[in-house]
Design a protein around this motif. Sequence first.
Motif, PDB file in Angstrom:
ATOM      1  N   THR A  90      42.705  48.305  46.212  1.00 57.61           N
ATOM      2  CA  THR A  90      42.725  47.479  45.009  1.00 57.61           C
ATOM      3  C   THR A  90      44.164  47.067  44.684  1.00 57.61           C
ATOM      4  OG1 THR A  90      42.983  49.335  43.476  1.00 57.61           O
ATOM      5  CG2 THR A  90      40.736  48.760  44.149  1.00 57.61           C
ATOM      6  N   LYS A  91      44.309  46.094  43.813  1.00 57.48           N
ATOM      7  CA  LYS A  91      45.647  45.630  43.446  1.00 57.48           C
ATOM      8  C   LYS A  91      46.411  46.683  42.659  1.00 57.48           C
ATOM      9  CE  LYS A  91      44.910  40.669  43.698  1.00 57.48           C
ATOM     10  NZ  LYS A  91      45.017  39.364  43.018  1.00 57.48           N
ATOM     11  N   SER A  92      45.671  47.610  42.045  1.00 58.63           N
ATOM     12  CA  SER A  92      46.331  48.683  41.299  1.00 58.63           C
ATOM     13  C   SER A  92      46.746  49.846  42.194  1.00 58.63           C
ATOM     14  CB  SER A  92      45.398  49.182  40.196  1.00 58.63           C
ATOM     15  OG  SER A  92      44.177  49.653  40.752  1.00 58.63           O
ATOM     16  N   GLY A  93      46.446  49.752  43.505  1.00 61.91           N
ATOM     17  CA  GLY A  93      46.890  50.777  44.451  1.00 61.91           C
ATOM     18  C   GLY A  93      45.847  51.800  44.825  1.00 61.91           C
ATOM     19  N   GLU A  94      44.661  51.739  44.216  1.00 56.09           N
ATOM     20  CA  GLU A  94      43.596  52.679  44.571  1.00 56.09           C
ATOM     21  C   GLU A  94      42.956  52.256  45.902  1.00 56.09           C
ATOM     22  OE1 GLU A  94      42.984  55.321  42.756  1.00 56.09           O
ATOM     23  OE2 GLU A  94      44.420  54.747  41.207  1.00 56.09           O
ATOM     24  N   SER A  95      42.428  53.229  46.635  1.00 50.42           N
ATOM     25  CA  SER A  95      41.764  52.904  47.892  1.00 50.42           C
ATOM     26  C   SER A  95      40.512  53.756  48.052  1.00 50.42           C
ATOM     27  CB  SER A  95      42.700  53.122  49.086  1.00 50.42           C
ATOM     28  OG  SER A  95      43.083  54.480  49.180  1.00 50.42           O
ATOM     29  N   PHE A  96      39.528  53.218  48.744  1.00 52.02           N
ATOM     30  CA  PHE A  96      38.289  53.948  48.997  1.00 52.02           C
ATOM     31  C   PHE A  96      37.571  53.323  50.188  1.00 52.02           C
ATOM     32  CE2 PHE A  96      37.628  50.842  45.581  1.00 52.02           C
ATOM     33  CZ  PHE A  96      36.601  50.056  46.081  1.00 52.02           C
ATOM     34  N   ALA A  97      36.645  54.098  50.766  1.00 55.07           N
ATOM     35  CA  ALA A  97      35.865  53.635  51.920  1.00 55.07           C
ATOM     36  C   ALA A  97      34.563  53.022  51.436  1.00 55.07           C
ATOM     37  CB  ALA A  97      35.572  54.792  52.865  1.00 55.07           C
TER      38      ALA A  97
ATOM     39  N   PRO B  42      23.520  49.733  33.247  1.00 58.84           N
ATOM     40  CA  PRO B  42      24.510  49.639  34.324  1.00 58.84           C
ATOM     41  C   PRO B  42      25.407  48.422  34.135  1.00 58.84           C
ATOM     42  CG  PRO B  42      22.334  48.994  35.115  1.00 58.84           C
ATOM     43  CD  PRO B  42      22.142  49.520  33.724  1.00 58.84           C
ATOM     44  N   LEU B  43      26.626  48.528  34.682  1.00 54.45           N
ATOM     45  CA  LEU B  43      27.559  47.409  34.615  1.00 54.45           C
ATOM     46  C   LEU B  43      27.061  46.274  35.501  1.00 54.45           C
ATOM     47  CD1 LEU B  43      30.933  49.371  34.938  1.00 54.45           C
ATOM     48  CD2 LEU B  43      29.943  48.411  32.848  1.00 54.45           C
ATOM     49  N   VAL B  44      27.221  45.047  35.050  1.00 54.05           N
ATOM     50  CA  VAL B  44      26.839  43.873  35.818  1.00 54.05           C
ATOM     51  C   VAL B  44      28.076  42.995  35.998  1.00 54.05           C
ATOM     52  CG1 VAL B  44      25.359  41.842  35.964  1.00 54.05           C
ATOM     53  CG2 VAL B  44      24.501  43.924  34.858  1.00 54.05           C
ATOM     54  N   PHE B  45      28.430  42.725  37.252  1.00 53.89           N
ATOM     55  CA  PHE B  45      29.600  41.904  37.558  1.00 53.89           C
ATOM     56  C   PHE B  45      29.158  40.628  38.265  1.00 53.89           C
ATOM     57  CE2 PHE B  45      31.756  45.808  36.705  1.00 53.89           C
ATOM     58  CZ  PHE B  45      33.036  45.449  36.293  1.00 53.89           C
ATOM     59  N   PRO B  46      29.309  39.471  37.619  1.00 52.90           N
ATOM     60  CA  PRO B  46      29.022  38.207  38.308  1.00 52.90           C
ATOM     61  C   PRO B  46      30.159  37.848  39.265  1.00 52.90           C
ATOM     62  CG  PRO B  46      29.688  37.792  36.022  1.00 52.90           C
ATOM     63  CD  PRO B  46      29.657  39.281  36.198  1.00 52.90           C
ATOM     64  N   VAL B  47      29.834  37.604  40.517  1.00 55.05           N
ATOM     65  CA  VAL B  47      30.852  37.295  41.529  1.00 55.05           C
ATOM     66  C   VAL B  47      30.340  36.203  42.456  1.00 55.05           C
ATOM     67  CG1 VAL B  47      31.696  39.692  41.499  1.00 55.05           C
ATOM     68  CG2 VAL B  47      30.083  38.958  43.282  1.00 55.05           C
ATOM     69  N   SER B  48      31.272  35.672  43.209  1.00 53.50           N
ATOM     70  CA  SER B  48      30.923  34.807  44.330  1.00 53.50           C
ATOM     71  C   SER B  48      31.763  35.253  45.515  1.00 53.50           C
ATOM     72  CB  SER B  48      31.205  33.339  44.011  1.00 53.50           C
ATOM     73  OG  SER B  48      31.064  32.551  45.181  1.00 53.50           O
ATOM     74  N   THR B  49      31.114  35.901  46.465  1.00 50.40           N
ATOM     75  CA  THR B  49      31.872  36.396  47.625  1.00 50.40           C
ATOM     76  C   THR B  49      32.388  35.239  48.469  1.00 50.40           C
ATOM     77  OG1 THR B  49      29.787  36.613  48.856  1.00 50.40           O
ATOM     78  CG2 THR B  49      30.624  38.573  47.744  1.00 50.40           C
ATOM     79  N   LEU B  50      31.623  34.148  48.506  1.00 45.38           N
ATOM     80  CA  LEU B  50      32.032  32.995  49.313  1.00 45.38           C
ATOM     81  C   LEU B  50      33.267  32.323  48.707  1.00 45.38           C
ATOM     82  CD1 LEU B  50      30.986  31.691  51.918  1.00 45.38           C
ATOM     83  CD2 LEU B  50      29.796  30.014  50.485  1.00 45.38           C
ATOM     84  N   ALA B  51      33.282  32.181  47.367  1.00 42.47           N
ATOM     85  CA  ALA B  51      34.416  31.558  46.683  1.00 42.47           C
ATOM     86  C   ALA B  51      35.483  32.576  46.290  1.00 42.47           C
ATOM     87  CB  ALA B  51      33.927  30.815  45.439  1.00 42.47           C
ATOM     88  N   LYS B  52      35.222  33.877  46.568  1.00 40.77           N
ATOM     89  CA  LYS B  52      36.158  34.961  46.256  1.00 40.77           C
ATOM     90  C   LYS B  52      36.489  35.008  44.770  1.00 40.77           C
ATOM     91  CE  LYS B  52      38.188  34.810  50.889  1.00 40.77           C
ATOM     92  NZ  LYS B  52      39.418  34.710  51.708  1.00 40.77           N
ATOM     93  N   GLN B  53      35.456  34.897  43.953  1.00 42.45           N
ATOM     94  CA  GLN B  53      35.624  34.926  42.502  1.00 42.45           C
ATOM     95  C   GLN B  53      35.064  36.241  41.934  1.00 42.45           C
ATOM     96  OE1 GLN B  53      33.505  31.453  41.183  1.00 42.45           O
ATOM     97  NE2 GLN B  53      35.070  30.009  41.891  1.00 42.45           N
TER      98      GLN B  53
ATOM     99  N   ASP C  48      38.261  41.076  42.204  1.00 50.21           N
ATOM    100  CA  ASP C  48      39.307  42.031  41.814  1.00 50.21           C
ATOM    101  C   ASP C  48      38.824  42.951  40.703  1.00 50.21           C
ATOM    102  OD1 ASP C  48      41.019  41.023  43.686  1.00 50.21           O
ATOM    103  OD2 ASP C  48      42.102  39.700  42.301  1.00 50.21           O
ATOM    104  N   SER C  49      38.208  42.369  39.696  1.00 49.13           N
ATOM    105  CA  SER C  49      37.710  43.200  38.583  1.00 49.13           C
ATOM    106  C   SER C  49      36.587  44.123  39.051  1.00 49.13           C
ATOM    107  CB  SER C  49      37.230  42.316  37.431  1.00 49.13           C
ATOM    108  OG  SER C  49      36.227  41.415  37.875  1.00 49.13           O
ATOM    109  N   LEU C  50      35.760  43.657  39.991  1.00 45.57           N
ATOM    110  CA  LEU C  50      34.693  44.496  40.542  1.00 45.57           C
ATOM    111  C   LEU C  50      35.273  45.698  41.281  1.00 45.57           C
ATOM    112  CD1 LEU C  50      31.776  45.128  41.403  1.00 45.57           C
ATOM    113  CD2 LEU C  50      32.068  43.518  43.299  1.00 45.57           C
ATOM    114  N   MET C  51      36.285  45.467  42.112  1.00 44.27           N
ATOM    115  CA  MET C  51      36.884  46.567  42.867  1.00 44.27           C
ATOM    116  C   MET C  51      37.611  47.555  41.950  1.00 44.27           C
ATOM    117  SD  MET C  51      35.939  46.148  45.968  1.00 44.27           S
ATOM    118  CE  MET C  51      34.411  45.465  45.300  1.00 44.27           C
ATOM    119  N   ASP C  52      38.261  47.049  40.900  1.00 42.38           N
ATOM    120  CA  ASP C  52      38.935  47.943  39.939  1.00 42.38           C
ATOM    121  C   ASP C  52      37.919  48.823  39.219  1.00 42.38           C
ATOM    122  OD1 ASP C  52      41.480  47.045  40.544  1.00 42.38           O
ATOM    123  OD2 ASP C  52      41.487  45.503  38.973  1.00 42.38           O
ATOM    124  N   ALA C  53      36.795  48.227  38.803  1.00 44.65           N
ATOM    125  CA  ALA C  53      35.750  49.002  38.130  1.00 44.65           C
ATOM    126  C   ALA C  53      35.137  50.032  39.061  1.00 44.65           C
ATOM    127  CB  ALA C  53      34.670  48.051  37.600  1.00 44.65           C
ATOM    128  N   THR C  54      34.991  49.653  40.328  1.00 45.90           N
ATOM    129  CA  THR C  54      34.454  50.595  41.319  1.00 45.90           C
ATOM    130  C   THR C  54      35.389  51.774  41.507  1.00 45.90           C
ATOM    131  OG1 THR C  54      33.364  48.755  42.479  1.00 45.90           O
ATOM    132  CG2 THR C  54      33.608  50.830  43.679  1.00 45.90           C
TER     133      THR C  54
END
Length: 437
Positions: A204-211, A313-324, A327-333
């Motif tokens: 993540t941009k905050s420096g966290e990492s996971f598999a 549960p948390l709901v995150f609207p994203v577009s993987t194709l448009a890469k939208q 970042d917020s999804l990965m930070d929450a994860t």
Amino acid sequence: MSMFLDTAKISVHAGRGGDGMVAFRREKYVPNGGPWGGDGGKGGSVVFKVDEGLRTLMDFRYNRKFRAKAGEKGMTKGMHGRGSEDLIVPVPPGTTVKDAITGKVITDLVENGQEFVVAQGGRGGRGNIRFATPRNPAPEIAENGEPGEERELELELKILADVGLVGFPSVGKSTLLSVVSAARPKVGAYHFTTIVPNLGMVQTKSGESFAMADLPGLIEGASQGVGLGTQFLRHIERTRVILHIIDMSASEGRDPYDDYVSINNELETYNLRLLERPQIIVANKMDMPEADENLKVFKAKLAENYDEFDELPLVFPVSTLAKQGLDSLMDATAEMLANTDEFLLYEDSDFQDEEVYYGFDGEEKDFEISRDDDASWILTGEKLERLFVMTNMERDESIMKFARQLRGMGVDEALRERGAKDGDLVRIGNFEFEFID
């Protein structure tokens, strides 16, 4: 053909201990030298060792039998035979080892370098130097080596990933993994493009990492083996957080909320404890028409069907194709992972009791007597058979010692009580002898 293999059945056979030796010291100026036969060496054990460089059980596809070497025989001058080296078998991290007969878990191997002895090598037989007594200073007795342990095993690989991606086929799981990590899974516009689990490291941009693991798409009935079925559901069991990917554009003609319910039902049917893992709902393909309206309807149905005491549960609207929104999804994860402990994969009752053998267990039944069709008496029992195997039948003194051991175990008396008479045949394995009252 897929080069991924996550289950295997194998047999392991530890090495037999070396036989003890019967020898006597004979030197010109040493009269009555006495016994000089050494002990046999220990047989090699079969040891599983975790190798983080392995990702599948493919090595066990064609090589299904693993046999360690036997120990060397004892030598003259009271020298021990050389013990054999253990057979080290590398396995990937996340390998569960089960007994093929009982189905019980023997061990769960997850850490790199972790070792476990799955089959114990037999101890070496004692040489005649060990049996010398004041009454018998020159014994012609030596033991055969103890047989090595034999086992039939089932190996099951459950990949090590912190986060698992689940959802129907073609909802964008592989695309998400390819965008947020360096993994390059196959991406295609057709069902079951992903036929093997893919693993990627996310930073993540905050420096966290996971598999993160991208698992093959599930369909209704997957827990019963439909589609790729239970073949890959097992890999979700090690994850701590589940990202539930939903096609919010409904491009396949399905209702997004029905998809959500169906996949959770499959997880629950396969293993009720999978629903204990926290989920984040990923509303994918938000760049498509009607996705916004579908998301509103989805959230309304979600709120309507959740108990007021349960947390939505948390709901995150994203577009993987448009890469939208990624970042917020990965930070929450990453934040959810930090607050989620590991889940126990197995209960204590799932494990098989592993007992180390140091001698004969007094509580274990020494022997059993049965009758064969030819009227001969059959002696069986783990203790008795081990004594027999370790007896050197080429030496009269060893045979007499074995006869005394049988008498001490109560075999003679038990045979008399069962009606054995002089001249009756008694059989232990392929060895026959006459009963003498």
